[in-house]
Scaffold this motif. Sequence first.
Motif, PDB file in Angstrom:
ATOM      1  N   TYR A   1       8.628   5.265 -16.767  1.00 52.23           N
ATOM      2  CA  TYR A   1       8.878   4.090 -17.613  1.00 52.23           C
ATOM      3  C   TYR A   1       7.959   4.174 -18.814  1.00 52.23           C
ATOM      4  O   TYR A   1       6.850   4.703 -18.719  1.00 52.23           O
ATOM      5  CB  TYR A   1       8.566   2.797 -16.863  1.00 52.23           C
TER       6      TYR A   1
ATOM      7  N   ARG B   1       5.870   1.952 -21.362  1.00 51.33           N
ATOM      8  CA  ARG B   1       5.398   0.610 -21.691  1.00 51.33           C
ATOM      9  C   ARG B   1       4.603   0.749 -22.974  1.00 51.33           C
ATOM     10  O   ARG B   1       3.442   1.142 -22.950  1.00 51.33           O
ATOM     11  CB  ARG B   1       4.529   0.072 -20.561  1.00 51.33           C
TER      12      ARG B   1
ATOM     13  N   ALA C   1       6.437   5.984 -12.354  1.00 48.09           N
ATOM     14  CA  ALA C   1       6.705   5.124 -11.201  1.00 48.09           C
ATOM     15  C   ALA C   1       7.109   5.958  -9.996  1.00 48.09           C
ATOM     16  O   ALA C   1       6.823   5.602  -8.852  1.00 48.09           O
ATOM     17  CB  ALA C   1       7.806   4.131 -11.535  1.00 48.09           C
TER      18      ALA C   1
ATOM     19  N   SER D   1       1.695  -2.014  -3.202  1.00 42.28           N
ATOM     20  CA  SER D   1       2.369  -2.573  -4.362  1.00 42.28           C
ATOM     21  C   SER D   1       2.215  -1.633  -5.564  1.00 42.28           C
ATOM     22  O   SER D   1       1.150  -1.062  -5.775  1.00 42.28           O
ATOM     23  CB  SER D   1       1.764  -3.939  -4.682  1.00 42.28           C
ATOM     24  N   GLY D   2       3.287  -1.458  -6.286  1.00 40.96           N
ATOM     25  CA  GLY D   2       3.241  -0.587  -7.459  1.00 40.96           C
ATOM     26  C   GLY D   2       3.415   0.874  -7.113  1.00 40.96           C
ATOM     27  O   GLY D   2       3.338   1.738  -7.984  1.00 40.96           O
ATOM     28  N   ALA D   3       3.696   1.193  -5.855  1.00 36.04           N
ATOM     29  CA  ALA D   3       3.826   2.580  -5.436  1.00 36.04           C
ATOM     30  C   ALA D   3       5.146   3.194  -5.903  1.00 36.04           C
ATOM     31  O   ALA D   3       5.311   4.416  -5.876  1.00 36.04           O
ATOM     32  CB  ALA D   3       3.720   2.671  -3.920  1.00 36.04           C
ATOM     33  N   GLY D   4       6.090   2.352  -6.312  1.00 35.00           N
ATOM     34  CA  GLY D   4       7.375   2.881  -6.796  1.00 35.00           C
ATOM     35  C   GLY D   4       8.520   2.675  -5.832  1.00 35.00           C
ATOM     36  O   GLY D   4       9.578   3.297  -5.965  1.00 35.00           O
ATOM     37  N   LYS D   5       8.348   1.757  -4.877  1.00 36.26           N
ATOM     38  CA  LYS D   5       9.385   1.524  -3.866  1.00 36.26           C
ATOM     39  C   LYS D   5      10.662   0.971  -4.501  1.00 36.26           C
ATOM     40  O   LYS D   5      11.766   1.481  -4.254  1.00 36.26           O
ATOM     41  CB  LYS D   5       8.875   0.537  -2.796  1.00 36.26           C
ATOM     42  N   SER D   6      10.487  -0.054  -5.322  1.00 39.91           N
ATOM     43  CA  SER D   6      11.679  -0.647  -5.953  1.00 39.91           C
ATOM     44  C   SER D   6      12.335   0.363  -6.886  1.00 39.91           C
ATOM     45  O   SER D   6      13.573   0.435  -6.971  1.00 39.91           O
ATOM     46  CB  SER D   6      11.295  -1.896  -6.733  1.00 39.91           C
ATOM     47  N   THR D   7      11.502   1.118  -7.581  1.00 39.53           N
ATOM     48  CA  THR D   7      12.032   2.140  -8.486  1.00 39.53           C
ATOM     49  C   THR D   7      12.907   3.121  -7.705  1.00 39.53           C
ATOM     50  O   THR D   7      14.024   3.451  -8.126  1.00 39.53           O
ATOM     51  CB  THR D   7      10.863   2.887  -9.148  1.00 39.53           C
TER      52      THR D   7
ATOM     53  N   HIS E   1       7.311  -4.814   3.041  1.00 34.08           N
ATOM     54  CA  HIS E   1       5.898  -4.967   3.372  1.00 34.08           C
ATOM     55  C   HIS E   1       5.770  -5.523   4.787  1.00 34.08           C
ATOM     56  O   HIS E   1       4.685  -5.698   5.298  1.00 34.08           O
ATOM     57  CB  HIS E   1       5.244  -5.982   2.425  1.00 34.08           C
TER      58      HIS E   1
ATOM     59  N   LYS F   1      14.312  -7.843  -9.994  1.00 33.06           N
ATOM     60  CA  LYS F   1      13.150  -8.639 -10.394  1.00 33.06           C
ATOM     61  C   LYS F   1      13.486 -10.115 -10.564  1.00 33.06           C
ATOM     62  O   LYS F   1      12.601 -10.955 -10.614  1.00 33.06           O
ATOM     63  CB  LYS F   1      12.604  -8.127 -11.727  1.00 33.06           C
TER      64      LYS F   1
HETATM   65  N1  LIG Z   1      11.095  -1.628 -16.084  1.00 35.40           N
HETATM   66  C1  LIG Z   1       9.842  -1.175 -16.016  1.00 35.40           C
HETATM   67  N2  LIG Z   1       9.172  -0.888 -17.159  1.00 35.40           N
HETATM   68  C2  LIG Z   1       7.910  -0.418 -17.106  1.00 35.40           C
HETATM   69  N3  LIG Z   1       7.246  -0.209 -15.994  1.00 35.40           N
HETATM   70  C3  LIG Z   1       7.848  -0.482 -14.815  1.00 35.40           C
HETATM   71  C4  LIG Z   1       9.175  -0.984 -14.772  1.00 35.40           C
HETATM   72  N4  LIG Z   1       9.523  -1.158 -13.473  1.00 35.40           N
HETATM   73  C5  LIG Z   1       8.441  -0.778 -12.740  1.00 35.40           C
HETATM   74  N5  LIG Z   1       7.447  -0.381 -13.550  1.00 35.40           N
HETATM   75  C6  LIG Z   1       6.135   0.126 -13.109  1.00 35.40           C
HETATM   76  O1  LIG Z   1       6.379   1.185 -12.225  1.00 35.40           O
HETATM   77  C7  LIG Z   1       5.473   1.141 -11.136  1.00 35.40           C
HETATM   78  C8  LIG Z   1       6.217   1.057  -9.833  1.00 35.40           C
HETATM   79  O2  LIG Z   1       6.921  -0.150  -9.784  1.00 35.40           O
HETATM   80  P1  LIG Z   1       7.806  -0.613  -8.546  1.00 35.40           P
HETATM   81  O3  LIG Z   1       8.408  -1.897  -8.898  1.00 35.40           O
HETATM   82  O4  LIG Z   1       8.702   0.489  -8.173  1.00 35.40           O
HETATM   83  O5  LIG Z   1       6.699  -0.815  -7.427  1.00 35.40           O
HETATM   84  P2  LIG Z   1       6.879  -1.397  -5.949  1.00 35.40           P
HETATM   85  O6  LIG Z   1       6.405  -0.346  -5.019  1.00 35.40           O
HETATM   86  O7  LIG Z   1       8.252  -1.927  -5.768  1.00 35.40           O
HETATM   87  O8  LIG Z   1       5.842  -2.583  -5.965  1.00 35.40           O
HETATM   88  P3  LIG Z   1       5.943  -3.988  -5.204  1.00 35.40           P
HETATM   89  O9  LIG Z   1       5.618  -3.692  -3.767  1.00 35.40           O
HETATM   90  O10 LIG Z   1       4.904  -4.809  -5.861  1.00 35.40           O
HETATM   91  O11 LIG Z   1       7.318  -4.497  -5.387  1.00 35.40           O
HETATM   92  C9  LIG Z   1       4.609  -0.077 -11.375  1.00 35.40           C
HETATM   93  O12 LIG Z   1       3.380   0.351 -11.955  1.00 35.40           O
HETATM   94  C10 LIG Z   1       5.384  -0.914 -12.332  1.00 35.40           C
HETATM   95  O13 LIG Z   1       4.499  -1.638 -13.149  1.00 35.40           O
END
Ligand SMILES: Nc1ncnc2c1ncn2[C@@H]1O[C@H](COP(=O)(O)OP(=O)(O)OP(=O)(O)O)[C@@H](O)[C@H]1O
Lengths: 231, 390
Positions: A26, A28, A35, A55-61, A211, B388
């Motif tokens: 990503y 920013r 991610a 959190s922030g590990a990239g799971k949602s990504t 989680h 989100k």
């Molecule tokens: N659209 C985006 N633009 C910029 N950065 C992003 C975007 N989506 C995610 N990120 C960044 O990518 C990294 C991974 O995000 P992600 O949402 O995949 O984490 P996660 O494991 O789902 O966290 P959580 O458990 O908090 O949901 C984070 O540092 C987040 O800030």
Amino acid sequence: MPSPPKPSQTSPSLPVVEAVELTKIYHRGREEVRALNAATFRIERGEFVAVVGPSGAGKSTLLNLLGCMDAPTSGTLRITGQEVQGLSDQQRTRLRREQIGFVFQHFGLMPTLTVAENIALPTLFARRRLAQRVDELLEQVALSHRRNHRPHELSGGEMQRVAIARALVNNPQMLLADEPTGNLDTATGDTIISLFQQLHQAGLTVVVVTHNTPLASATQRQLTLRDGRVD
Amino acid sequence: MLLLALRNLTRRPLRNALTLSGLAVAVAVLACLSAFGQGYRSQLGSELDRMGMQVMLVPLGCPYDAAARVLKGKTLDNSLPASALTLAQHDPAVAVAAPLLMVALPRPSEGRTDMWVGLDRAALPLKPWWRMKSHVTPGSNWFPSDDSVILGAEAAVTEAREPGDKFYSPETGQTLRVAGVLERSGTSDDSLFFVPLATAQKMFHQPGRLTAIALRLRDPALISEATTRLQRIPGAQVVTLTEMMGTFLNLVGSVRTLLLAIAVLAVTISTLSVFNTLLAAVVERTGEFSIMRALGASRSQVFGLITIESLLLTGLGSACGMGLAAGLGYGFENIVKQWVPFAPSGSLLSLTSSVMLRCILISFGVGIGASLYPAWQASRLHPADAVKMD
Ligand SMILES: Nc1ncnc2c1ncn2[C@@H]1O[C@H](COP(=O)(O)OP(=O)(O)OP(=O)(O)O)[C@@H](O)[C@H]1O
Ligand SMILES: [Mg+2]
């Protein structure tokens, strides 16, 4: 008992997900956020997998890439044998519509539509008419008596069950869920967990980001992410 | 899809109702204007046809104003010289030359002004459509004696007089006898008082005065050569009715242009308001559109949904507007009539299907036009954002 999903059109020996060096970057401002960093893994047909990690590990990504909601920056991703990197938005939309069911933490129901209409919504996008399928699913998630209610009249657990029914309406190959119990209390979460288990037992591939320890331990396998890498 | 769009319209009832009523008013104004233009043209044409004259001699001054006053039964300040009548009568192209004297009789006690018209027998062929309830000789169309008065239908009603009644005019001290009452014709004649020319000249103390001479030609084709000759009559000027009709249409045209500008403004404003409503709805429902995309909706389906919502809104708005035009259009008509010179007495509005079709097309255009940008915005939303969103 859940009805088994329709038999897959692709060969059963192929994994549902095959990711090689999967990377998502990503931007920013000037900063690059890796991610997902060269993740390589497979998910076999019929598996029940939990994606865990801080959190922030990239799971949602990761889940978004599996759901064809976003294109990877680099690497290879095959969903039911089909390579998806480099697909156009239109092609990804089609794949998403036909192969994938998605469940959100915040349910994402349309407030103006009834329970039955919400469940039928994806069939509208797929230009199908499956009234019978809606009835089946309502029964499966035990909400037949709520079919003409609006989402705001339902409890959180009921809303999530509607969302799961909606994710299943187009007979997907794989069910993806991002923190499906994140907005629910423990008892309600447990009913959702057992619903996922039933679906898994009926043969569906289920991937959940969570989680929540009970949900993670209900799965067959945990995929742990740390800083965008698979452990 | 349609159902989804319809449901979405009901969720912001106040905002959508406001947008809707703005659009309805704009469409109503537009519908009335188009209807008015068409109605006016056909009404004016048929009224001028019934005049039975092609040319009018009026005193010097603004010729169209003078002619309009004569036709509407209003007075003129200037008079024609007596010689004008003789000269006109001797013109070879003239079949009928009817001298007219029009006098306004203010009646402060009644709060109105009556219009009296003195005319002589020569005017009869110009009013072939005069039908009268007469007590003297049924079917007679003329004054049996010098003290006769013929009342327009409206005038008879306000004066409460029947044929045969005595009629005393306190302002002039004249006693007259009602020789007949004209049947309602829908023209300005309805409110006039007709007396023999000589009687009029006597009772208003204006001996020999004429305010206009109405002419009918032997052959309408002679009009241009007759006009050239008549123009040489001193103290008089010539107005042809075709010319006049053109001038009226021009005048009406400029009024219409003004009103049309207002209507265009109203439509523009309502387009912007539809645009604003849709854009607000898109911003407010960003999450929903992302979720729809995640559930497999294509960009064009999201785009289509907004467009359908917009068309529903404008379609409903224009339907209301059309209703409004049909309902309130006649009030509007009365206002417009005061603005317009020589407004015919018949209905000016004709809400024809072509007028309605035009309005429907315009509101369709508004619906599409206003939805383009909001729909594009919504269709660009990213499915990944659905995760989100709340
Ligand atoms: N659209 C985006 N633009 C910029 N950065 C992003 C975007 N989506 C995610 N990120 C960044 O990518 C990294 C991974 O995000 P992600 O949402 O995949 O984490 P996660 O494991 O789902 O966290 P959580 O458990 O908090 O949901 C984070 O540092 C987040 O800030
Ligand atoms: Mg997350």
